[in-house]
Design a protein around this motif. Structure first.
Motif, PDB file in Angstrom:
ATOM      1  N   ALA A   1       0.828  -1.205   0.000  1.00 58.95           N
ATOM      2  CA  ALA A   1       0.000   0.000   0.000  1.00 58.95           C
ATOM      3  C   ALA A   1       0.864   1.258   0.000  1.00 58.95           C
ATOM      4  N   GLU A   2       1.934   1.240   0.782  1.00 62.29           N
ATOM      5  CA  GLU A   2       2.853   2.388   0.803  1.00 62.29           C
ATOM      6  C   GLU A   2       3.475   2.606  -0.566  1.00 62.29           C
ATOM      7  N   ARG A   3       3.871   1.521  -1.222  1.00 62.39           N
ATOM      8  CA  ARG A   3       4.507   1.641  -2.533  1.00 62.39           C
ATOM      9  C   ARG A   3       3.515   2.107  -3.590  1.00 62.39           C
ATOM     10  N   LEU A   4       2.266   1.715  -3.481  1.00 58.79           N
ATOM     11  CA  LEU A   4       1.263   2.195  -4.425  1.00 58.79           C
ATOM     12  C   LEU A   4       1.060   3.701  -4.281  1.00 58.79           C
ATOM     13  N   ARG A   5       1.140   4.203  -3.067  1.00 55.73           N
ATOM     14  CA  ARG A   5       0.978   5.641  -2.847  1.00 55.73           C
ATOM     15  C   ARG A   5       2.120   6.444  -3.457  1.00 55.73           C
TER      16      ARG A   5
END
Length: 213
Positions: free
Chosen positions: A86-90
């Motif tokens: 999720a952090e990387r998608l952001r």
């Protein structure tokens, strides 16, 4: 006779100070490892909350403050990788494919703690035959998909319920789950987790194309 009890102010007079988020995370992770060890050794149905608490030297009442059921005790071992995704998608830049972004940002850590990886493999294998653990596994992914959709929507400037956003979030979610289950089934010596995730996400990237507005 006047009371001799000193009025409380802040945390004074309330016993031990509140536990930090970091400490809570550590305790939750320890509970998860203990639960997987017991589930692996004696089966889920034969393991009780008392057994898990005893393994860690804590009270059963304390255990239930962290988790509502014995099966849910394993949740921390299943959420870490999805939280990282999720952090990387952001932070996913528009000029890169998702696999390229993950490789550049070193999001896929091949040097993860051996104990955590071993516990995760054992746990995912058990989700095949243990309905309670399977329910936790699928619920973790269901909740993660909502977070993925929000991150993708922010990146694309679209509402989180847009069809293109929801389909992409679902595809990424399934790719991660399938890669993790394949890794657990085959073991560490056959294929590495990072390679499997990259390969699975490349399939998603090839199949979906640009995000439609």
């Amino acid at each position: 006779m006047p009371s001799t009890r000193t009025p409380s102010s802040g945390t004074a007079g309330r016993g031990r100070p509140p536990m930090s988020d970091r400490r809570k995370h550590i305790v939750r992770t320890q509970i998860a490892h203990a639960a997987v060890e017991l589930f692996t050794a004696q089966g889920v149905s034969a393991t009780t909350g008392d057994d898990i608490a005893h393994r860690l030297g804590i009270s059963t009442r304390t255990l239930w403050r962290y988790f509502p059921s014995k099966e849910s005790c394993v949740r921390p071992l299943l959420t870490g990788g999805l939280d990282l995704m999720a952090e990387r998608l952001r932070s996913w830049p528009p000029e890169l494919s998702l696999p390229a972004h993950l490789e550049r940002s070193a999001a896929l850590d091949e040097d993860a703690e051996a104990a955590s990886v071993t516990s995760m493999i054992d746990l995912i294998r058990m989700t095949r035959t243990e309905p309670g653990l399977r329910a936790v596994w699928l619920d973790v992914h269901h909740r993660a998909e909502e977070v993925f959709a929000e991150a993708i929507a922010d990146r694309a400037g679209l509402p989180a319920d847009a069809l293109s956003v929801r389909v992409r979030a679902a595809a990424i979610n399934v790719a991660l789950r399938v890669a993790a289950e394949r890794f657990a089934d085959r073991g560490r010596d056959d294929e590495d987790m990072a390679g499997l995730i990259r390969a699975a996400l490349e399939v998603v990237d090839d199949g979906l194309g640009p995000i439609a507005r």
